[in-house]
Design a protein around this motif. Structure first.
Motif, PDB file in Angstrom:
ATOM      1  N   SER A  52      22.523  42.387  36.205  1.00 26.64           N
ATOM      2  CA  SER A  52      22.673  42.165  37.647  1.00 26.64           C
ATOM      3  C   SER A  52      24.065  41.703  38.045  1.00 26.64           C
ATOM      4  O   SER A  52      24.406  41.715  39.217  1.00 26.64           O
ATOM      5  CB  SER A  52      21.652  41.127  38.120  1.00 26.64           C
ATOM      6  N   LYS A  53      24.873  41.311  37.071  1.00 22.64           N
ATOM      7  CA  LYS A  53      26.168  40.750  37.442  1.00 22.64           C
ATOM      8  C   LYS A  53      27.116  41.783  38.044  1.00 22.64           C
ATOM      9  O   LYS A  53      28.075  41.427  38.702  1.00 22.64           O
ATOM     10  CB  LYS A  53      26.825  40.067  36.243  1.00 22.64           C
ATOM     11  N   ASP A  54      26.826  43.042  37.817  1.00 21.06           N
ATOM     12  CA  ASP A  54      27.708  44.095  38.331  1.00 21.06           C
ATOM     13  C   ASP A  54      27.264  44.678  39.674  1.00 21.06           C
ATOM     14  O   ASP A  54      27.881  45.613  40.171  1.00 21.06           O
ATOM     15  CB  ASP A  54      27.832  45.217  37.297  1.00 21.06           C
ATOM     16  N   LEU A  55      26.213  44.133  40.260  1.00 20.96           N
ATOM     17  CA  LEU A  55      25.769  44.624  41.566  1.00 20.96           C
ATOM     18  C   LEU A  55      26.857  44.371  42.611  1.00 20.96           C
ATOM     19  O   LEU A  55      27.406  43.270  42.676  1.00 20.96           O
ATOM     20  CB  LEU A  55      24.479  43.916  41.990  1.00 20.96           C
ATOM     21  N   PRO A  56      27.180  45.356  43.427  1.00 21.44           N
ATOM     22  CA  PRO A  56      28.243  45.205  44.448  1.00 21.44           C
ATOM     23  C   PRO A  56      27.717  44.543  45.711  1.00 21.44           C
ATOM     24  O   PRO A  56      27.658  45.153  46.765  1.00 21.44           O
ATOM     25  CB  PRO A  56      28.659  46.654  44.704  1.00 21.44           C
ATOM     26  N   TRP A  57      27.383  43.274  45.599  1.00 27.83           N
ATOM     27  CA  TRP A  57      26.691  42.579  46.681  1.00 27.83           C
ATOM     28  C   TRP A  57      27.497  41.445  47.293  1.00 27.83           C
ATOM     29  O   TRP A  57      26.952  40.547  47.908  1.00 27.83           O
ATOM     30  CB  TRP A  57      25.338  42.055  46.178  1.00 27.83           C
ATOM     31  N   ARG A  58      28.788  41.465  47.119  1.00 30.81           N
ATOM     32  CA  ARG A  58      29.643  40.506  47.826  1.00 30.81           C
ATOM     33  C   ARG A  58      30.437  41.269  48.876  1.00 30.81           C
ATOM     34  O   ARG A  58      30.981  42.352  48.588  1.00 30.81           O
ATOM     35  CB  ARG A  58      30.597  39.807  46.859  1.00 30.81           C
ATOM     36  N   PHE A  59      30.499  40.704  50.068  1.00 30.78           N
ATOM     37  CA  PHE A  59      31.187  41.375  51.173  1.00 30.78           C
ATOM     38  C   PHE A  59      32.144  40.414  51.861  1.00 30.78           C
ATOM     39  O   PHE A  59      31.827  39.239  52.027  1.00 30.78           O
ATOM     40  CB  PHE A  59      30.148  41.894  52.184  1.00 30.78           C
ATOM     41  N   TYR A  60      33.286  40.906  52.230  1.00 36.24           N
ATOM     42  CA  TYR A  60      34.196  40.065  53.001  1.00 36.24           C
ATOM     43  C   TYR A  60      35.050  40.903  53.936  1.00 36.24           C
ATOM     44  O   TYR A  60      35.186  42.120  53.752  1.00 36.24           O
ATOM     45  CB  TYR A  60      35.052  39.185  52.087  1.00 36.24           C
ATOM     46  N   ILE A  61      35.597  40.236  54.925  1.00 40.02           N
ATOM     47  CA  ILE A  61      36.459  40.917  55.888  1.00 40.02           C
ATOM     48  C   ILE A  61      37.814  41.136  55.237  1.00 40.02           C
ATOM     49  O   ILE A  61      38.497  40.183  54.851  1.00 40.02           O
ATOM     50  CB  ILE A  61      36.594  40.089  57.184  1.00 40.02           C
ATOM     51  N   LYS A  62      38.163  42.387  55.113  1.00 43.36           N
ATOM     52  CA  LYS A  62      39.399  42.760  54.444  1.00 43.36           C
ATOM     53  C   LYS A  62      40.596  42.114  55.139  1.00 43.36           C
ATOM     54  O   LYS A  62      40.657  42.085  56.366  1.00 43.36           O
ATOM     55  CB  LYS A  62      39.545  44.285  54.478  1.00 43.36           C
ATOM     56  N   ASP A  63      41.503  41.587  54.341  1.00 46.65           N
ATOM     57  CA  ASP A  63      42.735  40.961  54.804  1.00 46.65           C
ATOM     58  C   ASP A  63      42.537  39.615  55.504  1.00 46.65           C
ATOM     59  O   ASP A  63      43.494  39.051  56.027  1.00 46.65           O
ATOM     60  CB  ASP A  63      43.522  41.896  55.744  1.00 46.65           C
ATOM     61  N   SER A  64      41.320  39.108  55.543  1.00 45.05           N
ATOM     62  CA  SER A  64      41.130  37.781  56.125  1.00 45.05           C
ATOM     63  C   SER A  64      41.760  36.733  55.207  1.00 45.05           C
ATOM     64  O   SER A  64      41.549  36.763  53.992  1.00 45.05           O
ATOM     65  CB  SER A  64      39.646  37.462  56.292  1.00 45.05           C
ATOM     66  N   PRO A  65      42.535  35.813  55.768  1.00 45.19           N
ATOM     67  CA  PRO A  65      43.128  34.752  54.939  1.00 45.19           C
ATOM     68  C   PRO A  65      42.111  33.658  54.610  1.00 45.19           C
ATOM     69  O   PRO A  65      42.441  32.696  53.924  1.00 45.19           O
ATOM     70  CB  PRO A  65      44.252  34.204  55.830  1.00 45.19           C
ATOM     71  N   PHE A  66      40.874  33.814  55.083  1.00 42.64           N
ATOM     72  CA  PHE A  66      39.888  32.747  54.912  1.00 42.64           C
ATOM     73  C   PHE A  66      38.853  33.036  53.837  1.00 42.64           C
ATOM     74  O   PHE A  66      37.923  32.265  53.655  1.00 42.64           O
ATOM     75  CB  PHE A  66      39.205  32.464  56.255  1.00 42.64           C
ATOM     76  N   VAL A  67      38.964  34.151  53.135  1.00 43.44           N
ATOM     77  CA  VAL A  67      38.011  34.435  52.060  1.00 43.44           C
ATOM     78  C   VAL A  67      38.337  33.562  50.845  1.00 43.44           C
ATOM     79  O   VAL A  67      39.447  33.031  50.715  1.00 43.44           O
ATOM     80  CB  VAL A  67      38.012  35.936  51.657  1.00 43.44           C
ATOM     81  N   SER A  68      37.359  33.401  49.941  1.00 42.93           N
ATOM     82  CA  SER A  68      37.559  32.497  48.817  1.00 42.93           C
ATOM     83  C   SER A  68      38.463  33.103  47.751  1.00 42.93           C
ATOM     84  O   SER A  68      39.209  32.398  47.100  1.00 42.93           O
ATOM     85  CB  SER A  68      36.214  32.114  48.207  1.00 42.93           C
ATOM     86  N   LYS A  69      38.351  34.405  47.565  1.00 39.30           N
ATOM     87  CA  LYS A  69      39.164  35.061  46.548  1.00 39.30           C
ATOM     88  C   LYS A  69      39.388  36.516  46.943  1.00 39.30           C
ATOM     89  O   LYS A  69      38.669  37.062  47.749  1.00 39.30           O
ATOM     90  CB  LYS A  69      38.466  35.052  45.175  1.00 39.30           C
ATOM     91  N   ARG A  70      40.362  37.136  46.349  1.00 37.38           N
ATOM     92  CA  ARG A  70      40.515  38.583  46.517  1.00 37.38           C
ATOM     93  C   ARG A  70      39.963  39.251  45.296  1.00 37.38           C
ATOM     94  O   ARG A  70      40.077  40.388  45.094  1.00 37.38           O
ATOM     95  CB  ARG A  70      41.988  38.964  46.674  1.00 37.38           C
TER      96      ARG A  70
END
Length: 199
Positions: free
Chosen positions: A181-199
């Motif tokens: 399950s670790k490879d499931l693509p289930w994290r989403f973020y707003i591209k180029d947002s400076p407020f995400v936790s990681k790239r």
DNA sequence: ACATGGATTCGCT
DNA sequence: GCGAATCCATGTT
């Protein structure tokens, strides 16, 4: 404007994605804290080996099997409270984790909240991670079970019409133990947002 | 009753 | 890149 139960009563992956750009509101006595959600993750049922529901409805996880729109808050590492929203129909276990937000109102209070913890460093981006998000918004395990579709204090509002952004998709953070399950693509973020936790 | 380890964050190497 | 902080849910004996 306010997100109702039907919004959350869907597949957690769809909900997690649609939560991007929405506002998480905490109403206090005479103030409010508002965070614009920029990063989320979806967690599923027993087939998702990263999910708390993987052991079935235990005392902690049974809330994930209940009605959608309910807040699921749990303590991690004895230090942070992580905020999730129960998704799917009653009986189906799933949830969306709020991982990061841009504080758009109540920043003074948010920073005061963050200063309470000796495990967070105060910087220019206060809610860039799930532990920091909950702290900033003033959410802890005492809020576990709050109905976000009905509470006058805690709720979400829709992403304003016309808001444009691109969505980036990755695997989830911190779930290397979850085998397949670790490879499931289930994290989403707003591209180029400076407020995400990681790239 | 006991042992294990985590949906994190930060600081030091 | 690695370990500490700190607590409680969960699995095992």
């Amino acid at each position: 404007m306010r997100l109702d139960r039907s919004f959350f009563e869907r597949d957690a992956v769809a909900v997690a994605k649609d939560l991007l750009g929405c506002f998480f509101v905490q109403n206090l006595k005479s103030n409010q804290i508002v965070g614009r959600i920029v990063e989320t993750e979806a967690y599923g049922d027993a087939t998702d080996l990263a999910s708390h529901a993987r052991f079935g409805p235990t005392p902690r996880s049974q809330i994930m099997f209940g009605p959608a729109g309910v807040l699921y808050v749990y303590k991690i590492y004895g230090i942070f409270s992580l905020a999730n929203i129960v998704c799917g129909k009653t009986g189906e276990a799933s949830a969306a984790l709020i991982r990061a937000a841009e504080i758009v109102a109540g920043e003074v209070i948010a920073r005061r909240n963050l200063a309470q913890s000796k495990f967070v460093k105060l910087n220019e981006q206060p809610a860039t991670g799930p532990g920091k998000f909950s702290l900033a918004l003033g959410i802890d395990t005492g809020h576990n079970g709050t109905d976000l579709a009905a509470s006058p204090h805690l709720y979400l509002t829709r992403s304003p019409a016309g808001t444009e952004f691109k969505i980036a998709t990755t695997t989830r953070i911190g779930v290397d133990y979850a085998k397949d399950s670790k490879d499931l693509p289930w994290r989403f973020y707003i591209k180029d947002s400076p407020f995400v936790s990681k790239r």
